[in-house]
Structures are given as C-alpha cells and as structure tokens.
Design a protein around this motif. Structure first.
Motif, mmCIF file in Angstrom:
data_model
loop_
_atom_site.group_PDB
_atom_site.id
_atom_site.type_symbol
_atom_site.label_atom_id
_atom_site.label_comp_id
_atom_site.label_asym_id
_atom_site.label_seq_id
_atom_site.Cartn_x
_atom_site.Cartn_y
_atom_site.Cartn_z
ATOM 1 N N UNK A 116 -10.249 -4.010 1.123
ATOM 2 C CA UNK A 116 -9.956 -5.206 1.588
ATOM 3 C C UNK A 116 -8.691 -6.066 1.168
ATOM 4 N N UNK A 117 -7.870 -6.343 2.208
ATOM 5 C CA UNK A 117 -6.678 -7.131 1.829
ATOM 6 C C UNK A 117 -5.508 -7.018 2.595
ATOM 7 N N UNK A 118 -4.302 -7.383 2.422
ATOM 8 C CA UNK A 118 -3.021 -7.116 3.242
ATOM 9 C C UNK A 118 -2.472 -6.110 2.320
ATOM 10 N N UNK A 119 -1.868 -5.218 3.107
ATOM 11 C CA UNK A 119 -1.097 -3.983 2.406
ATOM 12 C C UNK A 119 0.447 -3.718 3.203
ATOM 13 N N UNK A 120 1.117 -3.322 2.276
ATOM 14 C CA UNK A 120 2.451 -2.768 2.856
ATOM 15 C C UNK A 120 2.750 -1.267 2.338
ATOM 16 N N UNK A 121 3.239 -0.405 3.182
ATOM 17 C CA UNK A 121 3.376 0.870 2.587
ATOM 18 C C UNK A 121 4.835 0.859 1.901
ATOM 19 N N UNK A 122 4.527 1.466 0.561
ATOM 20 C CA UNK A 122 5.592 1.343 -0.282
ATOM 21 C C UNK A 122 6.398 2.583 -0.431
ATOM 22 N N UNK A 123 5.763 3.595 -0.242
ATOM 23 C CA UNK A 123 6.268 5.242 -0.123
ATOM 24 C C UNK A 123 5.577 5.854 0.796
ATOM 25 N N UNK A 124 6.330 6.906 1.390
ATOM 26 C CA UNK A 124 5.770 8.036 2.020
ATOM 27 C C UNK A 124 6.440 9.372 1.614
ATOM 28 N N UNK A 125 5.448 10.488 1.424
ATOM 29 C CA UNK A 125 5.974 11.700 0.881
ATOM 30 C C UNK A 125 5.185 12.713 1.586
ATOM 31 N N UNK A 126 5.696 14.056 1.379
ATOM 32 C CA UNK A 126 4.756 15.005 1.738
ATOM 33 C C UNK A 126 4.494 15.266 3.285
ATOM 34 N N UNK A 127 5.304 14.592 4.112
ATOM 35 C CA UNK A 127 5.250 15.095 5.360
ATOM 36 C C UNK A 127 5.636 16.310 5.857
ATOM 37 N N UNK A 128 4.483 16.937 6.616
ATOM 38 C CA UNK A 128 4.882 18.269 6.994
ATOM 39 C C UNK A 128 6.317 18.229 8.059
ATOM 40 N N UNK A 129 6.938 19.427 8.044
ATOM 41 C CA UNK A 129 8.317 19.398 8.741
ATOM 42 C C UNK A 129 8.033 18.831 10.248
#
Length: 262
Positions: free
Chosen positions: A150-163
């Motif tokens: 619970x709470x307010x969240x911001x995405x700080x990092x994205x990795x490992x996305x499939x091509x």
C-alpha cells in the motif's frame, strides 16, 4: 499496478514513423537505460481483504482472496486475481475470456521504501509473452495497518525486458507509413494526419501520424474515437537514434525514451 506501466510501455514502444526520404526506415530498439519514467505515482491500497488501484483508469477494487474477480472498463483483461503471498509479497494474475494474459509478482523491501517486480504479459501480444522486471520507490505511505504494498509508488528502474517488447520496424513509401512489431501490432497510415485502423492492440482502435518540421512526427492513438496517447518523435542529426516523448492522456503521465537504429 504493473498493468498501467506495461500498457504505457507497450504504446510507448509501438513507434512512430518514416519521412519521405525513408530516413526512419528500418528496425529500431528501445534503450531501457534511457527511459525516463513518469513521476506521477501509482496509488495502491491493500487492506481488510480488498485490493484497490486508485490511479488505474478506471479504478480497480477487488477482493484480495486469490480468486477470479470481475473487472470492467479495461480492454486488456476482464478478471483479476490478487493473491497475498506474505506480508511483503503480492501476486497478480489477469485474464481475458478465461485465459491468463498477464502475471506479476511484487515484493516490498523490509523497510517498505522500495519494491521489486517481475512480470509476463501477453494481453497485447499475438506471439510469445513480453517479460521484464523493475524496481519502484515509495513516495507516500499507505494507510496504517495496510499491507506493505500500500502507498504511492513511482517506477525507478526497468530492466530485463524481452526483445519482443522493445523492437519495432517501419517502412515509408509514397507518403504512407507501415509499422510492425514482433508482438503483432501494425498499421498503415498516411503521414498527413489521416486517421487509419490500428491492428493487433485491443486498447487502440485508430491512429494518426503527422509530420511536423523536417525530422519530427506526432502520432495520436485513439480508442473508440477518444485520444488516449500522443507520441512525439525527433530524429537525431546522424539518423541513428530517435528521442521520443509519450503522453498517456488517460492517466495524465509523460515518459521519454530513446530508440536506437539496429
């Protein structure tokens, strides 16, 4: 919560187009190290057996009891399962027509300030699921006594996305742009702002592309006549990269990213 991120990324990664000189022709790949995520947070509350995504459009409120719960107003899924694994971990499963189209697992750190998520998503694909992972930072706490998610969240990092979630190809010929992705999205549209069908995406029905200046274009995506996203693209001087800005009109979010020519 992952769905809003991924929907946004899928539209973001479904690219803009080519100019008369065919400068934009070819295959491009999003550089995930150069994605600037929106600073507008996702707001989640999980307490008293209920899961709420307050910033989803439309908002979601379902029982968090590990069973299928009906969700309306979302083109990518119609039921959702929220399973509380433990005090810091939640698993979400989304289905459409009884078929699993997305899963995500979010684990909140011991101090509650950060969280890590992994996901698979085939709600917007006609091939293998897109997979990926990322991290979030809490910017506001949830209600007292609620689950750690619970709470307010911001995405700080994205990795490992499939091509298959990062690559796209387009071809311009005679003032008409053709766009395709490995996940099955496509369109053929004139670059003069004429509206045309957007294929392979349950959340986008039509698209318009307009050239603005020498090296810039604007794509406008619509769902049943309503503008849901605008993407502005500017080609670099050497033609090897594109700077793009994605505006999510439904959620009021803006993201920017760089695509590299392959």
């Amino acid at each position: 919560m992952k769905k809003s991120l991924w929907i946004g990324l899928l539209v973001l990664f479904c690219p803009l187009c080519a100019m008369a000189q065919n400068t934009f022709d070819g295959t491009w790949k999003i550089d995930t190290n150069k994605v600037q995520m929106s600073k507008k947070p996702d707001v989640i509350v999980l307490q008293k057996g209920m899961y709420e995504c307050k910033t989803c459009v439309p908002p979601i409120s379902v029982k968090a009891d590990g069973t299928d719960q009906t969700v309306t107003g979302h083109p990518y899924f119609d039921t959702m399962i929220v399973q509380v694994v433990d005090d810091h971990t939640v698993k979400e499963t989304e289905k459409k027509g009884g078929k699993v189209v997305a899963t995500s697992t979010t684990t909140v750190s011991a101090d509650g300030r950060t969280a890590h998520f992994d996901f698979t998503d085939s709600s917007n694909t006609n091939s293998e699921p897109v997979t990926g992972k990322g991290d979030m930072k809490q910017v506001a706490k949830g209600p007292g006594g609620s689950h750690a998610i619970s709470g307010s969240w911001v995405t700080s990092d994205i990795t490992g996305f499939s091509d298959n979630g990062l690559l796209f190809t387009y071809k311009e010929d005679g003032g008409k742009l053709s766009m395709t992705t490995p996940t099955g999205q496509s369109y053929d549209v004139k670059t003069d702002g004429t509206e045309a069908p957007y294929k392979g995406d349950p959340g986008i029905t039509t698209v318009m592309v307009k050239q603005v200046g020498k090296n810039s274009l604007v794509e406008t995506d619509k769902r049943e006549g309503k503008i849901i996203a605008v993407v502005r693209s500017t080609l670099s001087a050497d033609g090897k990269s594109m700077e793009m800005v994605f505006e999510d009109k439904l959620q009021g979010r803006t993201m920017s990213y760089t695509a590299i020519k392959q």
